[in-house]
Design a protein around this motif. Structure first.
Motif, PDB file in Angstrom:
ATOM      1  N   HIS A  28       0.826  -1.220   0.000  1.00  0.00           N
ATOM      2  CA  HIS A  28       0.000   0.000   0.000  1.00  0.00           C
ATOM      3  C   HIS A  28       0.861   1.271   0.000  1.00  0.00           C
ATOM      4  N   GLU A  29       1.661   1.403  -1.029  1.00  0.00           N
ATOM      5  CA  GLU A  29       2.515   2.578  -1.185  1.00  0.00           C
ATOM      6  C   GLU A  29       1.703   3.717  -1.810  1.00  0.00           C
ATOM      7  N   LEU A  30       1.627   4.823  -1.130  1.00  0.00           N
ATOM      8  CA  LEU A  30       0.852   5.963  -1.608  1.00  0.00           C
ATOM      9  C   LEU A  30       1.459   6.517  -2.885  1.00  0.00           C
ATOM     10  N   ARG A  31       0.631   6.623  -3.931  1.00  0.00           N
ATOM     11  CA  ARG A  31       1.097   7.124  -5.221  1.00  0.00           C
ATOM     12  C   ARG A  31       0.258   8.299  -5.735  1.00  0.00           C
ATOM     13  N   THR A  32      -0.995   8.391  -5.299  1.00  0.00           N
ATOM     14  CA  THR A  32      -1.868   9.483  -5.740  1.00  0.00           C
ATOM     15  C   THR A  32      -2.631  10.026  -4.539  1.00  0.00           C
ATOM     16  N   LEU A  33      -2.611  11.342  -4.386  1.00  0.00           N
ATOM     17  CA  LEU A  33      -3.356  11.997  -3.315  1.00  0.00           C
ATOM     18  C   LEU A  33      -4.255  13.070  -3.930  1.00  0.00           C
ATOM     19  N   PHE A  34      -5.565  12.863  -3.828  1.00  0.00           N
ATOM     20  CA  PHE A  34      -6.525  13.847  -4.297  1.00  0.00           C
ATOM     21  C   PHE A  34      -6.810  14.857  -3.187  1.00  0.00           C
ATOM     22  N   TRP A  35      -6.858  16.126  -3.558  1.00  0.00           N
ATOM     23  CA  TRP A  35      -7.261  17.160  -2.613  1.00  0.00           C
ATOM     24  C   TRP A  35      -8.538  17.817  -3.136  1.00  0.00           C
ATOM     25  N   GLU A  36      -9.646  17.578  -2.440  1.00  0.00           N
ATOM     26  CA  GLU A  36     -10.900  18.244  -2.760  1.00  0.00           C
ATOM     27  C   GLU A  36     -10.810  19.660  -2.182  1.00  0.00           C
ATOM     28  N   VAL A  86      -7.990  13.786   0.541  1.00  0.00           N
ATOM     29  CA  VAL A  86      -8.320  14.698   1.623  1.00  0.00           C
ATOM     30  C   VAL A  86      -9.497  15.534   1.130  1.00  0.00           C
ATOM     31  N   LEU A  87     -10.639  15.382   1.784  1.00  0.00           N
ATOM     32  CA  LEU A  87     -11.859  16.042   1.327  1.00  0.00           C
ATOM     33  C   LEU A  87     -12.021  17.417   1.960  1.00  0.00           C
ATOM     34  N   ILE A  88     -13.009  18.159   1.491  1.00  0.00           N
ATOM     35  CA  ILE A  88     -13.168  19.566   1.826  1.00  0.00           C
ATOM     36  C   ILE A  88     -13.258  19.817   3.324  1.00  0.00           C
ATOM     37  N   ASP A  89     -13.839  18.878   4.070  1.00  0.00           N
ATOM     38  CA  ASP A  89     -13.984  19.054   5.515  1.00  0.00           C
ATOM     39  C   ASP A  89     -12.863  18.403   6.310  1.00  0.00           C
ATOM     40  N   SER A 120     -10.216   9.817   2.888  1.00  0.00           N
ATOM     41  CA  SER A 120     -10.931   8.761   2.172  1.00  0.00           C
ATOM     42  C   SER A 120     -10.005   8.135   1.144  1.00  0.00           C
ATOM     43  N   GLY A 121     -10.512   7.112   0.472  1.00  0.00           N
ATOM     44  CA  GLY A 121      -9.715   6.466  -0.564  1.00  0.00           C
ATOM     45  C   GLY A 121      -9.839   7.145  -1.908  1.00  0.00           C
ATOM     46  N   CYS A 122     -11.007   7.797  -2.145  1.00  0.00           N
ATOM     47  CA  CYS A 122     -11.301   8.377  -3.449  1.00  0.00           C
ATOM     48  C   CYS A 122     -12.378   9.437  -3.250  1.00  0.00           C
ATOM     49  N   PRO A 123     -12.299  10.566  -3.960  1.00  0.00           N
ATOM     50  CA  PRO A 123     -13.312  11.605  -3.774  1.00  0.00           C
ATOM     51  C   PRO A 123     -14.726  11.158  -4.122  1.00  0.00           C
ATOM     52  N   HIS A 167     -15.556   7.384   5.450  1.00  0.00           N
ATOM     53  CA  HIS A 167     -14.264   8.012   5.626  1.00  0.00           C
ATOM     54  C   HIS A 167     -13.501   7.301   6.742  1.00  0.00           C
ATOM     55  N   GLN A 168     -12.189   7.380   6.677  1.00  0.00           N
ATOM     56  CA  GLN A 168     -11.352   6.633   7.605  1.00  0.00           C
ATOM     57  C   GLN A 168     -10.770   7.477   8.733  1.00  0.00           C
ATOM     58  N   GLY A 169     -10.897   8.781   8.598  1.00  0.00           N
ATOM     59  CA  GLY A 169     -10.370   9.665   9.629  1.00  0.00           C
ATOM     60  C   GLY A 169     -10.551  11.098   9.189  1.00  0.00           C
ATOM     61  N   ASN A 170      -9.870  12.022   9.861  1.00  0.00           N
ATOM     62  CA  ASN A 170      -9.971  13.430   9.524  1.00  0.00           C
ATOM     63  C   ASN A 170      -8.658  14.114   9.890  1.00  0.00           C
ATOM     64  N   ILE A 171      -8.153  14.945   8.997  1.00  0.00           N
ATOM     65  CA  ILE A 171      -6.844  15.566   9.209  1.00  0.00           C
ATOM     66  C   ILE A 171      -6.837  16.504  10.402  1.00  0.00           C
ATOM     67  N   TYR A 172      -8.013  16.956  10.846  1.00  0.00           N
ATOM     68  CA  TYR A 172      -8.070  17.896  11.963  1.00  0.00           C
ATOM     69  C   TYR A 172      -8.009  17.201  13.320  1.00  0.00           C
ATOM     70  N   ARG A 173      -8.040  15.870  13.300  1.00  0.00           N
ATOM     71  CA  ARG A 173      -7.889  15.155  14.570  1.00  0.00           C
ATOM     72  C   ARG A 173      -6.957  13.947  14.468  1.00  0.00           C
ATOM     73  N   ASP A 174      -6.595  13.545  13.234  1.00  0.00           N
ATOM     74  CA  ASP A 174      -5.789  12.343  13.039  1.00  0.00           C
ATOM     75  C   ASP A 174      -4.535  12.644  12.222  1.00  0.00           C
ATOM     76  N   ASP A 175      -3.529  11.817  12.421  1.00  0.00           N
ATOM     77  CA  ASP A 175      -2.338  11.867  11.581  1.00  0.00           C
ATOM     78  C   ASP A 175      -2.626  11.113  10.284  1.00  0.00           C
ATOM     79  N   PHE A 176      -2.421  11.781   9.159  1.00  0.00           N
ATOM     80  CA  PHE A 176      -2.795  11.192   7.881  1.00  0.00           C
ATOM     81  C   PHE A 176      -2.123   9.843   7.650  1.00  0.00           C
ATOM     82  N   MET A 177      -0.817   9.749   7.854  1.00  0.00           N
ATOM     83  CA  MET A 177      -0.099   8.511   7.564  1.00  0.00           C
ATOM     84  C   MET A 177      -0.477   7.391   8.527  1.00  0.00           C
ATOM     85  N   ASP A 178      -0.834   7.752   9.760  1.00  0.00           N
ATOM     86  CA  ASP A 178      -1.328   6.731  10.686  1.00  0.00           C
ATOM     87  C   ASP A 178      -2.647   6.154  10.174  1.00  0.00           C
TER      88      ASP A 178
END
Length: 357
Positions: A27-35, A276-279, A283-286, A293-304
């Motif tokens: 699961h190597e990160l290759r694409t990151l969408f930013w909404e 990373v969605l607007i709020d 997630s895995g895909c917009p 959703h699996q978490g939120n950047i405002y309370r979780d570490d993205f890579m975790d």
């Protein structure tokens, strides 16, 4: 061509399945969408954005997204992670260039998905100076069909203008994406010639699935004959070799596998792609449903979150129910794309079942 899978193709599917399993393991990160926004300058009939979220939701500050990027940076090779700005329409934000430059300075290639309405020469030059690496322009047929779908009288002319500008650029990767529907399917042959004449080298074709606004508009959906005809068209266009056409990333296609796409089917959401969605949701895909959703950047570490909370994407055994329960092809399809499931996890569309013998 039928939906049946011959021996050679089945062997290829088995080999690709092993490759996919290894990609899941790594699961190597290759694409990151930013909404980056939910604002848009058109009102597409088929919009796949989460229409239950108001477009008045404020844009995410650049600083918040860059904190995510800086948290990712020590754990990835930035040159191998493509950041894609999506929306809404990314170019309604006047600060895309600023964020793009910050990504460029950190070594991340970045791109945009756009309807082209705000992509004039001055804007394109600014994006290029900020390190723009990739672009996708939506063009859904000729003027009448495209403007009908996009519901904007200048949408077609501006998209064509954007395509002609991009055709003169040698430093970026770009393509055109077309949503095939009942308004444009009969013109695909002529439209192909138009794209070739305007310098398009790469062309992705999608069919519209019943999510977002499209769920309320059945006339956007192809019937099974039209769907099969679309696959035939893509296969034949690829054989011609004059433009690199491919069917979108969604859906296992049986006997058409590896004939309408470069690779066999797999859903990359949560495998090498994240959003990373607007709020701030992770997630895995917009396009995936809002309640998954699996978490939120405002309370979780993205890579975790990426390393530890994406198990439902990487172990798809939960999807083996309903029409998938006794399907012998589940080992290749794994229940179709993650975005093809409704809020309760039920599969909305089986592409393989739609293919006519």
């Amino acid at each position: 061509m039928s939906k049946e899978i011959g021996l050679r193709k089945r062997i290829g599917l088995e080999l690709y399945r092993k490759i996919h399993q290894e990609r899941v393991r790594k699961h190597e990160l290759r694409t990151l969408f930013w909404e980056c926004t939910l604002r848009c300058n058109v009102a597409c009939r088929h919009c796949g954005s989460d229409c239950r979220v108001s477009s008045v939701h404020p844009d995410m500050p650049i600083e918040d997204f860059l904190k995510v990027i800086d948290g990712i940076l020590p754990q990835v090779n930035p040159n191998k992670v493509l950041v894609i700005f999506t929306g809404g329409e990314a170019l309604v934000r006047p600060d895309i260039e600023q964020c793009g430059m910050e990504l460029y300075r950190r070594g991340f290639p970045w791109g945009i998905v756009s309807n082209g309405l705000f992509l004039d020469r001055q804007r394109l030059d600014g994006l290029l100076k900020s390190g723009l690496h990739a672009a996708t322009i939506s063009l859904d047929g000729f003027e009448e069909a495209h403007n009908w779908l996009r519901r904007h009288p200048q949408s077609y002319s501006k998209a064509v203008e954007a395509i002609r500008m991009l055709s003169g650029e040698k430093e970026i990767v770009w393509d055109v994406v077309t949503c095939v529907n009942r308004k444009n399917i009969d013109d695909l042959g002529q439209f192909k010639e138009f794209l070739i004449a305007n310098g398009v080298k790469d062309w992705r074709l999608f069919t519209i699935f019943p999510m977002g606004r499209a769920a309320q508009m059945p006339e956007l959906q192809l019937d099974d004959e039209q769907f099969t005809r679309t696959l035939d068209f893509i296969r034949d266009t690829r054989k011609e070799g004059r433009i690199h056409a491919s069917y979108g990333c969604e859906g296992f296609l049986g006997g058409y596998e590896h004939e309408v796409r470069d690779n066999f089917y797999e859903c990359n959401a949560g495998i090498d792609s994240a959003s990373v969605l607007i709020d701030g949701s992770i997630s895995g895909c917009p396009s995936i449903r809002a309640n998954f959703h699996q978490g939120n950047i405002y309370r979780d570490d993205f890579m975790d979150v990426w390393n530890n909370r994406f198990q439902p994407y990487r172990d798809r055994s939960w999807a083996k129910e309903g029409i998938c329960k006794d399907c012998s092809l589940f080992r290749y399809c794994e229940g179709n794309g993650m975005h093809q499931h409704d809020d309760n996890g039920k599969l909305l569309v089986c592409h393989h079942r739609r293919i006519l013998p």
